[in-house]
Design an enzyme around this catalytic site. Structure first.
Site, short mmCIF file in Angstrom:
data_model
loop_
_atom_site.label_atom_id
_atom_site.label_comp_id
_atom_site.label_asym_id
_atom_site.label_seq_id
_atom_site.Cartn_x
_atom_site.Cartn_y
_atom_site.Cartn_z
N HIS A 67 -21.12 -1.81 48.05
CA HIS A 67 -20.92 -1.03 46.83
C HIS A 67 -21.97 0.07 46.72
CE1 HIS A 67 -18.39 -4.44 45.63
NE2 HIS A 67 -17.85 -3.62 44.75
N LYS A 120 -24.93 -0.27 41.52
CA LYS A 120 -24.35 -1.55 41.08
C LYS A 120 -25.46 -2.53 40.70
CE LYS A 120 -20.96 -5.09 42.17
NZ LYS A 120 -20.41 -5.09 40.81
P1 NAD Z 1 -21.71 1.93 34.01
O1 NAD Z 1 -23.16 1.59 33.97
O2 NAD Z 1 -21.31 3.27 34.52
O3 NAD Z 1 -21.06 1.78 32.54
C1 NAD Z 1 -21.41 0.77 31.63
C2 NAD Z 1 -21.27 1.35 30.24
O4 NAD Z 1 -21.56 0.30 29.29
C3 NAD Z 1 -22.26 2.48 29.96
O5 NAD Z 1 -21.60 3.56 29.33
C4 NAD Z 1 -23.26 1.84 29.01
O6 NAD Z 1 -23.88 2.77 28.12
C5 NAD Z 1 -22.35 0.87 28.26
N1 NAD Z 1 -23.11 -0.15 27.54
C6 NAD Z 1 -24.28 -0.74 27.89
N2 NAD Z 1 -24.71 -1.53 26.89
C7 NAD Z 1 -23.78 -1.45 25.91
C8 NAD Z 1 -23.66 -2.05 24.62
N3 NAD Z 1 -24.59 -2.88 24.16
N4 NAD Z 1 -22.57 -1.75 23.88
C9 NAD Z 1 -21.62 -0.90 24.33
N5 NAD Z 1 -21.70 -0.28 25.54
C10 NAD Z 1 -22.76 -0.56 26.31
O7 NAD Z 1 -21.02 0.79 34.85
P2 NAD Z 1 -19.56 0.75 35.52
O8 NAD Z 1 -19.67 1.17 36.95
O9 NAD Z 1 -18.58 1.44 34.63
O10 NAD Z 1 -19.29 -0.82 35.56
C11 NAD Z 1 -19.30 -1.58 34.36
C12 NAD Z 1 -19.00 -3.04 34.69
O11 NAD Z 1 -17.67 -3.14 35.23
C13 NAD Z 1 -19.92 -3.66 35.75
O12 NAD Z 1 -20.14 -5.02 35.44
C14 NAD Z 1 -19.10 -3.53 37.04
O13 NAD Z 1 -19.47 -4.47 38.03
C15 NAD Z 1 -17.73 -3.81 36.49
N6 NAD Z 1 -16.60 -3.33 37.30
C16 NAD Z 1 -15.52 -4.15 37.34
C17 NAD Z 1 -14.39 -3.74 38.02
C18 NAD Z 1 -13.17 -4.62 37.97
O14 NAD Z 1 -12.12 -4.25 38.53
N7 NAD Z 1 -13.23 -5.77 37.27
C19 NAD Z 1 -14.36 -2.51 38.68
C20 NAD Z 1 -15.49 -1.69 38.61
C21 NAD Z 1 -16.61 -2.11 37.91
#
Ligand code: NAD
Length: 271
Positions: free
Chosen positions: A160, A164
């Site tokens: 990744h 991450k």
């Molecule tokens: P990212 O860091 O780009 O986004 C996370 C967002 O959450 C940010 O905008 C952050 O400000 C916000 N956030 C943090 N604390 C918060 C709070 N207390 N209240 C509200 N918002 C808050 O990360 P990302 O790449 O978008 O990934 C997010 C999650 O999704 C990770 O756990 C990642 O592993 C997961 N993910 C899952 C899949 C899937 O298919 N299930 C795919 C991609 C990513």
């Protein structure tokens, strides 16, 4: 269930996944974005979320914090944040009986408990990977591990992007669970992470898991089945976040109106 467009809130709206989901929702006539939520103190709070996705036409939804966002008019919350933030939104969903789609990975026990509590009162889809290809990978991996039998060693490699936060990926953990089940192994005991030092010969009941990080890789997962004189590799490569976002929006449409309970992507796809 109401007959109009699906009323959706996105939690983590300014994140990599959140913005990709906003793009898809903005073009989805069967869905209506009613709230976009991010962390308290986020610099874009109060701004129209069109700014987050580079659209000039306002979407008439302002980025807000969870504390200041009523969920009464929301039918489903899509969450891609971090375990603490996910726990908080799941508790709100349980209070307001709102369905949820949870993509956050690396959930801790508190977050898992909040998910279980929500599933008592509302339907929730939780999956470490919302892509259709990974659902197929899980299915093929289970079949391949079972048919290959114990003479084939099982190893998992994932890669990744460098930002991450959790490791190994939730998808790699799920893959290890799926193949461990075919051998009656406890996945937590069988998984051996990133071998180093004089580890000795590999045991037949090990499942090696190796996590690579770097650049902007969206997400690669490979299951290797290594036998005597031959090797089979099953690989999925995600080429864009839209595949997860599309799957999450599909899950949101599917989950509203379902009985309370916990579902995964296999339920959504009917596989
Ligand atoms: P990212 O860091 O780009 O986004 C996370 C967002 O959450 C940010 O905008 C952050 O400000 C916000 N956030 C943090 N604390 C918060 C709070 N207390 N209240 C509200 N918002 C808050 O990360 P990302 O790449 O978008 O990934 C997010 C999650 O999704 C990770 O756990 C990642 O592993 C997961 N993910 C899952 C899949 C899937 O298919 N299930 C795919 C991609 C990513």
């Amino acid at each position: 269930m109401s007959a109009g467009p699906l009323a959706v809130a996105v939690h983590g709206a300014s994140g990599r996944m959140g913005r990709t989901i906003l793009q898809i929702l903005a073009d989805d006539r069967a869905a209506h974005l009613v709230a976009a939520i991010d962390r308290p103190g986020h610099p874009a709070l109060g701004q129209d979320v069109a700014n987050l996705i580079g659209r000039s036409e306002p979407l008439d939804v302002k980025l807000s914090s969870l504390e200041h966002t009523p969920l009464k008019a929301v039918q489903v919350v899509i969450d891609f944040t971090s375990p603490d933030a996910t726990r908080a939104v799941l508790e709100r969903c349980a209070r307001d009986r709102v369905a949820a789609v949870v993509g956050t990975t690396g959930m801790d026990p508190d977050c898992e408990r909040a998910l279980a509590a929500l599933a008592q009162v509302a339907p929730v889809v939780a999956a470490p990977n919302f892509s259709i290809g990974v659902s197929l990978l899980m299915d093929l991996a289970e079949r391949a591990a079972r048919l290959a039998g114990p003479d084939f060693d099982l190893e998992i490699v994932e890669m990744h992007h460098k930002h991450k936060a959790d490791s190994p990926s939730g998808t790699a953990v799920r893959l290890a669970e799926v193949v461990a089940r075919t051998r009656d192994l406890d996945p937590a005991r069988a998984a051996v992470h990133g071998r180093s030092g004089p580890v000795g010969a590999r045991r037949s009941d090990e499942i090696g898991v190796l996590a690579l990080r770097g650049g902007d890789v969206v997400g690669d997962h490979t299951l290797i089945l290594a036998g005597a004189g031959e090797r089979l590799e099953l690989t999925h490569r995600a080429q864009g976040r839209h595949i997860f976002a599309r799957g999450a929006v599909r899950a949101a449409h599917w989950v509203v109106g379902k009985p309370a309970g916990r579902y995964d992507m296999a339920d959504v796809l009917g596989t």
